[in-house]
Design an enzyme around this catalytic site. Sequence first.
Site, PDB file in Angstrom:
ATOM      1  N   CYS A 104       0.840  -1.214   0.000  1.00  0.00           N
ATOM      2  CA  CYS A 104       0.000   0.000   0.000  1.00  0.00           C
ATOM      3  C   CYS A 104       0.871   1.259   0.000  1.00  0.00           C
ATOM      4  O   CYS A 104       1.557   1.516  -0.972  1.00  0.00           O
ATOM      5  CB  CYS A 104      -0.989  -0.033   1.156  1.00  0.00           C
ATOM      6  SG  CYS A 104      -2.320   1.169   0.926  1.00  0.00           S
ATOM      7  N   HIS A 141      -3.714  -4.967   0.550  1.00  0.00           N
ATOM      8  CA  HIS A 141      -3.163  -5.397   1.836  1.00  0.00           C
ATOM      9  C   HIS A 141      -3.227  -6.914   1.970  1.00  0.00           C
ATOM     10  O   HIS A 141      -4.246  -7.441   2.412  1.00  0.00           O
ATOM     11  CB  HIS A 141      -3.970  -4.765   2.984  1.00  0.00           C
ATOM     12  CG  HIS A 141      -3.724  -3.301   3.132  1.00  0.00           C
ATOM     13  ND1 HIS A 141      -2.681  -2.801   3.871  1.00  0.00           N
ATOM     14  CD2 HIS A 141      -4.373  -2.234   2.614  1.00  0.00           C
ATOM     15  CE1 HIS A 141      -2.697  -1.471   3.818  1.00  0.00           C
ATOM     16  NE2 HIS A 141      -3.713  -1.105   3.059  1.00  0.00           N
ATOM     17  N   GLU A 196      -1.972  -8.696   4.168  1.00  0.00           N
ATOM     18  CA  GLU A 196      -2.123  -9.027   5.599  1.00  0.00           C
ATOM     19  C   GLU A 196      -3.565  -8.921   6.057  1.00  0.00           C
ATOM     20  O   GLU A 196      -3.898  -9.357   7.157  1.00  0.00           O
ATOM     21  CB  GLU A 196      -1.198  -8.140   6.442  1.00  0.00           C
ATOM     22  CG  GLU A 196      -1.654  -6.698   6.653  1.00  0.00           C
ATOM     23  CD  GLU A 196      -1.377  -5.763   5.486  1.00  0.00           C
ATOM     24  OE1 GLU A 196      -1.077  -6.242   4.379  1.00  0.00           O
ATOM     25  OE2 GLU A 196      -1.487  -4.535   5.679  1.00  0.00           O
TER      26      GLU A 196
END
Lengths: 199, 253
Positions: free
Chosen positions: A79, A181, A183
């Site tokens: 990002c 993202h 994660e």
Amino acid sequence: MIVIVDYEAGNIASVLNMIRKAGGDAIVSGRADDIKRASKLILPGVGSFDHGITHLQAKSLPSVMRERVVAGVPLLGICLGMQLLALRSEEGVQPGLGLIRANFKRFGRPDLRVPHMGWNTLNVTRKHPLLDNIGEEDRYYFAHSYYALCEDPADVLATTDYGGPFVSAYAQANVVGVQFHPEKSHRFGLRLMKRFLEM
Amino acid sequence: MLKHRVIPCLLLRNGGLVKTTKFRDPKYVGDPLNAIRIFNEKEVDELIVLDIECSRVGREPDYALIEEFAGECFMPLAYGGGVSKVEQAKELFARGVEKLCIQTAALADLSLIRQIADRFGSQSIVVSVDIKKSLLGGARHYSAARQRTLAGSWTEFIRAAADAGAGEILLNAVDRDGTLSGMDVEIIREATAACSVPIIAAGGAATLAHMRAAVDAGASAVAAGAMFVFHGPHRAVLITYPRYHDLISALDR
């Protein structure tokens, strides 16, 4: 040793969580000494461009990160971390790390809601270990207002559609950036993180 | 194509999970960590956790508990409740929260929104706006912490919030909260016309058809509480979430 670069602008806890879930481990550090010993680097990201680059500079990290990249250490930008790898962004006045020849522009179509926020898919345009075997329905979480324009189209790994295609992943040698993202993208992000651990 | 997000919205009170009806009568529905784990397994698009007491009684967010929540969320987590300073925002982001949902402090002064957006980015700030219908049917801006309607135009407020840097607006229809009676598409339409940031519509959803109506009215995302924690006419507690392909065919086609 994987080092998640801590420059007080990233959501670091989430990245560390996902790496652990993927079976790896990492340390979180903003110290040049740790980065010099890293076998892999992750530059996470939440926040604004100038705030991010200013904090990297305040910790004297840009030069040591560049050294590691030249030495062949894989670097993943997420990002804002992806954006900081580039040359410049319309969001700020400071130059980026310049590791990828790209510039970031704000989504400008009046009919688009900005930020581009939510789950979207990838159209992989170039083979790369990080994006191996991605299914058409695999989805990733995006939250950003700026997108990359690559000077060299060969650097583009994947595009995503938001009022037209934009670059959602790029790479130059061992430097990779993803706009979404991993994660925060359930098992799809987990798979990507596992591939990064294997890189 | 960008999916329309469907977001369970969980209410926290004294460390337990509750569900309200029209913002009143909080009913205990269970342990929040357990619920969050289940929602993570169900691969929800995103999660919102709101502590409904912090701002009312002037308490700090429960940082340790929120950090535990974040550790279970492999999707974005938004937290709201008791945030009125940039330092609190910094602490919450460091503990793994992606977004902060701010209402009370934003009603007092939008400069907090500007400061957080400048530092952490607009994508990290959701401004929560509660709307209550007056007896004559007009939509009025409402303060959950003060439990009263406010003077001034709510559409102007959301425009100002977006200008200050809010990346999203969480639009709550107070009169629909917990009622499972369908969403207030009229205010969703007004909100999406008033500003260009994504609108998360909340209040009243019980079915995917209700959600579809909100999306057709312009919502980028739909949040719901009762729909995902209650089951059957007697409101037995059961955590559910629609399957991915059902969501796609109901909302994105």
